[in-house]
Design a protein around this motif. Sequence first.
Motif, mmCIF file in Angstrom:
data_model
loop_
_atom_site.group_PDB
_atom_site.id
_atom_site.type_symbol
_atom_site.label_atom_id
_atom_site.label_comp_id
_atom_site.label_asym_id
_atom_site.label_seq_id
_atom_site.Cartn_x
_atom_site.Cartn_y
_atom_site.Cartn_z
ATOM 1 N N ALA A 243 0.841 -1.191 0.145
ATOM 2 C CA ALA A 243 -0.095 -0.084 0.116
ATOM 3 C C ALA A 243 0.969 1.286 -0.024
ATOM 4 N N TYR A 244 0.333 2.164 -0.652
ATOM 5 C CA TYR A 244 0.896 3.539 -0.680
ATOM 6 C C TYR A 244 0.483 4.460 0.534
ATOM 7 N N ASP A 245 1.552 4.941 1.284
ATOM 8 C CA ASP A 245 1.069 5.720 2.447
ATOM 9 C C ASP A 245 0.900 7.224 1.980
ATOM 10 N N ASP A 267 6.523 12.893 0.370
ATOM 11 C CA ASP A 267 7.682 12.145 -0.288
ATOM 12 C C ASP A 267 7.711 11.493 -1.608
ATOM 13 N N CYS A 268 6.703 11.456 -2.095
ATOM 14 C CA CYS A 268 6.437 10.768 -3.561
ATOM 15 C C CYS A 268 7.056 11.899 -4.349
ATOM 16 N N ILE A 269 8.145 11.459 -5.139
ATOM 17 C CA ILE A 269 8.628 12.396 -6.240
ATOM 18 C C ILE A 269 8.033 12.300 -7.580
ATOM 19 N N ASP A 270 6.854 11.561 -7.591
ATOM 20 C CA ASP A 270 6.054 11.304 -8.821
ATOM 21 C C ASP A 270 7.039 10.571 -9.847
ATOM 22 N N CYS A 271 7.931 9.844 -9.670
ATOM 23 C CA CYS A 271 8.851 9.260 -10.730
ATOM 24 C C CYS A 271 8.484 8.246 -11.479
ATOM 25 N N PHE A 272 7.117 7.746 -11.218
ATOM 26 C CA PHE A 272 6.466 6.630 -11.937
ATOM 27 C C PHE A 272 7.458 5.184 -11.915
ATOM 28 N N GLN A 273 8.379 5.295 -11.021
ATOM 29 C CA GLN A 273 9.172 3.890 -10.826
ATOM 30 C C GLN A 273 8.258 2.790 -10.677
ATOM 31 N N CYS A 274 7.346 3.025 -9.791
ATOM 32 C CA CYS A 274 6.353 2.060 -9.279
ATOM 33 C C CYS A 274 5.532 1.640 -10.275
ATOM 34 N N VAL A 275 5.091 2.390 -11.063
ATOM 35 C CA VAL A 275 4.220 1.966 -12.292
ATOM 36 C C VAL A 275 4.926 1.080 -13.164
ATOM 37 N N ILE A 284 -0.140 1.767 -7.791
ATOM 38 C CA ILE A 284 -0.614 1.359 -6.402
ATOM 39 C C ILE A 284 -0.885 2.705 -5.636
ATOM 40 N N ARG A 285 -0.400 3.853 -6.307
ATOM 41 C CA ARG A 285 -0.756 5.143 -5.544
ATOM 42 C C ARG A 285 -2.319 5.225 -5.676
ATOM 43 N N ASP A 286 -3.020 4.658 -6.599
ATOM 44 C CA ASP A 286 -4.404 5.007 -6.536
ATOM 45 C C ASP A 286 -5.296 4.097 -5.490
ATOM 46 N N ALA A 301 11.063 -1.018 -5.994
ATOM 47 C CA ALA A 301 11.266 0.106 -6.733
ATOM 48 C C ALA A 301 11.270 1.502 -5.879
ATOM 49 N N CYS A 302 10.393 1.558 -5.175
ATOM 50 C CA CYS A 302 10.022 2.905 -4.424
ATOM 51 C C CYS A 302 11.241 2.927 -3.500
ATOM 52 N N ASP A 303 11.445 1.868 -2.729
ATOM 53 C CA ASP A 303 12.525 1.787 -1.711
ATOM 54 C C ASP A 303 13.821 2.236 -2.393
ATOM 55 N N SER A 304 14.146 1.738 -3.674
ATOM 56 C CA SER A 304 15.561 2.188 -4.115
ATOM 57 C C SER A 304 15.421 3.653 -4.363
ATOM 58 N N VAL A 305 14.138 4.299 -4.730
ATOM 59 C CA VAL A 305 14.089 5.963 -5.021
ATOM 60 C C VAL A 305 14.367 6.365 -3.709
ATOM 61 N N MET A 306 13.616 5.996 -2.527
ATOM 62 C CA MET A 306 13.774 6.711 -1.535
ATOM 63 C C MET A 306 15.153 6.823 -0.766
ATOM 64 N N ASP A 307 15.849 5.488 -1.071
ATOM 65 C CA ASP A 307 17.219 5.531 -0.772
ATOM 66 C C ASP A 307 18.145 6.728 -1.348
ATOM 67 N N GLY A 314 9.936 2.496 2.682
ATOM 68 C CA GLY A 314 8.574 2.278 3.010
ATOM 69 C C GLY A 314 7.502 3.384 2.786
ATOM 70 N N LEU A 315 7.684 4.174 1.829
ATOM 71 C CA LEU A 315 6.631 4.939 1.280
ATOM 72 C C LEU A 315 5.522 3.980 0.614
ATOM 73 N N ILE A 316 6.062 2.918 0.131
ATOM 74 C CA ILE A 316 4.898 1.837 -0.279
ATOM 75 C C ILE A 316 5.385 0.764 0.527
ATOM 76 N N ARG A 317 4.419 0.225 1.367
ATOM 77 C CA ARG A 317 5.114 -1.136 1.940
ATOM 78 C C ARG A 317 3.995 -1.840 2.277
HETATM 79 S S1 SF4 Z 1 8.041 4.838 -6.820
HETATM 80 FE FE1 SF4 Z 1 7.691 5.822 -5.090
HETATM 81 S S2 SF4 Z 1 8.475 7.973 -5.440
HETATM 82 FE FE2 SF4 Z 1 8.261 7.059 -7.247
HETATM 83 S S3 SF4 Z 1 6.172 7.660 -8.010
HETATM 84 FE FE3 SF4 Z 1 6.132 5.539 -7.098
HETATM 85 S S4 SF4 Z 1 5.396 6.083 -5.040
HETATM 86 FE FE4 SF4 Z 1 6.166 8.161 -5.831
#
Ligand code: SF4
Lengths: 476, 332
Positions: A243-245, A267-275, A284-286, A301-307, A314-317
């Motif tokens: 789930a997306y926090d 924290d989401c930088i809208d990078c679309f990696q998760c998609v 998953i953000r929906d 994917a998101c963990d690596s972006v957060m790193d 854990g933005l998506i966890r």
């Molecule tokens: S990977 Fe993480 S930071 Fe990038 S768009 Fe998805 S939720 Fe946002």
Amino acid sequence: MSELKKEVGSVTSIYSEHVEWATNLGDKTVHAKRMPGRFRTLKYITESFWLIFFFGAYLRWNGKQALLLDVNNRQFHLFNLTILPQDIWMVSLLLLLVAMTLFAVTSVASRVFCGYFCFQTAWVDLFTWIEEKIEGNPNKRHKLDAAPWSFSKFRIKLIKHAIWMAIAIFTGISFTIWFEDAFVYWHNLLSFNLSIIESATLIAFTLGTYGLAGFMREQACLWLCPYARIQAVMADTQTILPAYDLARGEPRGKLRHAGKVVEQQGDCIDCFQCVQVCPTGVDIRDGQQLGCITCGLCLDACDSVMDKIGRPRGLIRYASLDELEGRKVHKLYQHPRTWVYIGIILIALGGIVYGLNHLGALTLRVAPERQPLFVSMSDGSIQNKYTFKVLNKTDKDLNVKISAEGGVKGQVLIDADIPQLVHHGKPASFTVFVKAPRDNLHSEVTKLQFRVENVEDPTMAAEYNTVFNGPKVNGK
Amino acid sequence: MSDNHNSAGGVPTTGHLWDDDLADFVNQPPKWWMLGLTASAIWVVVYWLMYPAVPVAINGTFFKGVGLPGSGQWTAIKELAVDQAELDAVRKPYEDKLKAMTPAAILADKELSEYVARSGKVLFSDNCAGCHGQNGVGTSQAGKFAMREQGLMAPILNDDDWLYGGKIDDIHTTISGGRQGMMTPHKDTLSAKQIDDVAKYVKAMSVEGKSAADADAAVADGKKVFAESDCTGCHGADAKGMAAMGSANLTDKVWRFDGSIEGIKQSITYGVNAGDNARVAVMPNFTAAGKLSAVEMKKLAVYVYKFGGGQKEEAAPVAAPVVDAPAAPAVP
Ligand code: SF4
Ligand code: SF4
């Protein structure tokens, strides 16, 4: 997707997920990106359980195939055990066990099966891995798909489809050899000597694998799979799932704008990696949705972006709805559903364990003759006829001795003194007559128990309860 | 399933309106459906030519169809014949053995008697159950009321009481040669009182046993009639009957026709197979009827023996082959 407008009187107005149809109908191919990570590794490990499917059938045991579902001869072999149609009730318990385990896991941790174990997921993962090795990363693949046909495109595609087809054929073979001796099957296959059923199974499974894993892919999850449709019933607000926090991520936005780090943003930088990594093309953000098979790849994917941007992971966890919405999180054992599921699982398991321990080497069924129920003999005694069916589950022929307990006083078993030969693996059928003096009959039916035992080893025995029929006695 | 299919806008209707506002779009059926329809129409023609479906004579014989490539002109009848031949080939070794064996030898052979019992069941149902009832329960238990009305009562075959002997060869003889029951009517030779007395005595022999009945003063009159008239001539002085002539054992508890006093009196008064009101007891001669082959009659003998009343031979069964009349191939 926004070009699918909602219009009164059109089908799109009825279904909320109409925006995903472009993907689901195959108008748009999902080429998911592969990223390393914890869940990626976990997925490789769980998917490799399918190696058992490919190679388990070659296991030998005492010179025979260890695991053989011999449907032709109506028997299952599991190492030393032979399961005959009489014991098939255990299969229904097994199905119950499997279904309940699936439900229980889904209720606790959502679609673990889909994300990590499902054959559709595993085979698609394998097929796309090959695709990536041959055609390159998702960008290249999109370009190649859009490019006009050329010799090099044809060559690349041909290699890919040939390898896919080879895997599909091997899948078909591997499926079939669970149902007959693997080595005999290979021999028949290589000498082009397959029966119609063998060939049909092979072709069906080859084409099925090729089509489902090569072309249908996520559409199988979205349009074919019944489990995807019912899983929402099993999940609740305590179920943990990817789930997306929302609270932490929003408002989303690019990290930098005009060269400056934008402040007061989520924290989401809208990078679309998760998609991009999602094998089913879900955002998953929906929120949790039908398309998500909870494979955890977007977590990686998101963990690596957060790193990279120096934010906590854990933005998506894996989190429950309760957790995300700030409600009290219950412990697993406070979850009543879990207990119900565990209860049913234990019952099914108990039944199977009981069944396997009571398979017995001999089974006895006795059918009393129904027409006539009894015969009056010339000396006034009453005779009953019984058809014995003895099943010998050992691997040797043996002789059985027949005896009876209960019944009528003074009864005689006719033709029961000769031991009966019972071939192994086959039911033997023979007739036994019981004659009893009419005066000793106290009611129309008298309980009677038959017993057969191995002549050489009397501990190997089987009993069967039946009745001795006679005429009415004093109106009874 | 996106907008371009079911949209209400744009597609014309047939122009008819039902119930004020119900109209029919003139959407084309889906393409796959039209393809399927066309393919079926073509297939009908192909099928019609391939199978013997054309009802016209060509060259004096009906058009047999061109057949599937490589399969010849398939018909269900031909397939049945092939299957039947396969079955016959499996049965042949058994059938061949049976030809040279006596019923007693078949009975002694475990495997063969099992084989025979199975085909015997079918033979019995087709040929014997009409009178003896399924599984040989006899006319009365089989509920064959119409036969009983006519006085025809076939005996129970699964008890151990046999008129003509219950050894395997006796049974075989009965089937292959038939039997004709006989008992003289006594309406002219015995008075009503005598018939009444002897009936009571006979009943007592069955219920109490012969020696008790002999000692029973109540039936002493009947005993005298039994001894002095022609009863013993057929049933024997011991009243146990004679297998050679098929006279009934009167001392056991099984009744050939009817064990009530009235029933016994009827048998004595009118006899068996002896004109008006007589009981009818006819076992057809299956050899003469030509309906059963020699092997089939042997099968039936073993099958009937195994109902539960067959009597063992005193000596071991002789396995010497007998010479049979050439038998028609058995069709079990
Ligand atoms: S990977 Fe993480 S930071 Fe990038 S768009 Fe998805 S939720 Fe946002
Ligand atoms: S949304 Fe995430 S967990 Fe769900 S299927 Fe896509 S990648 Fe997997």
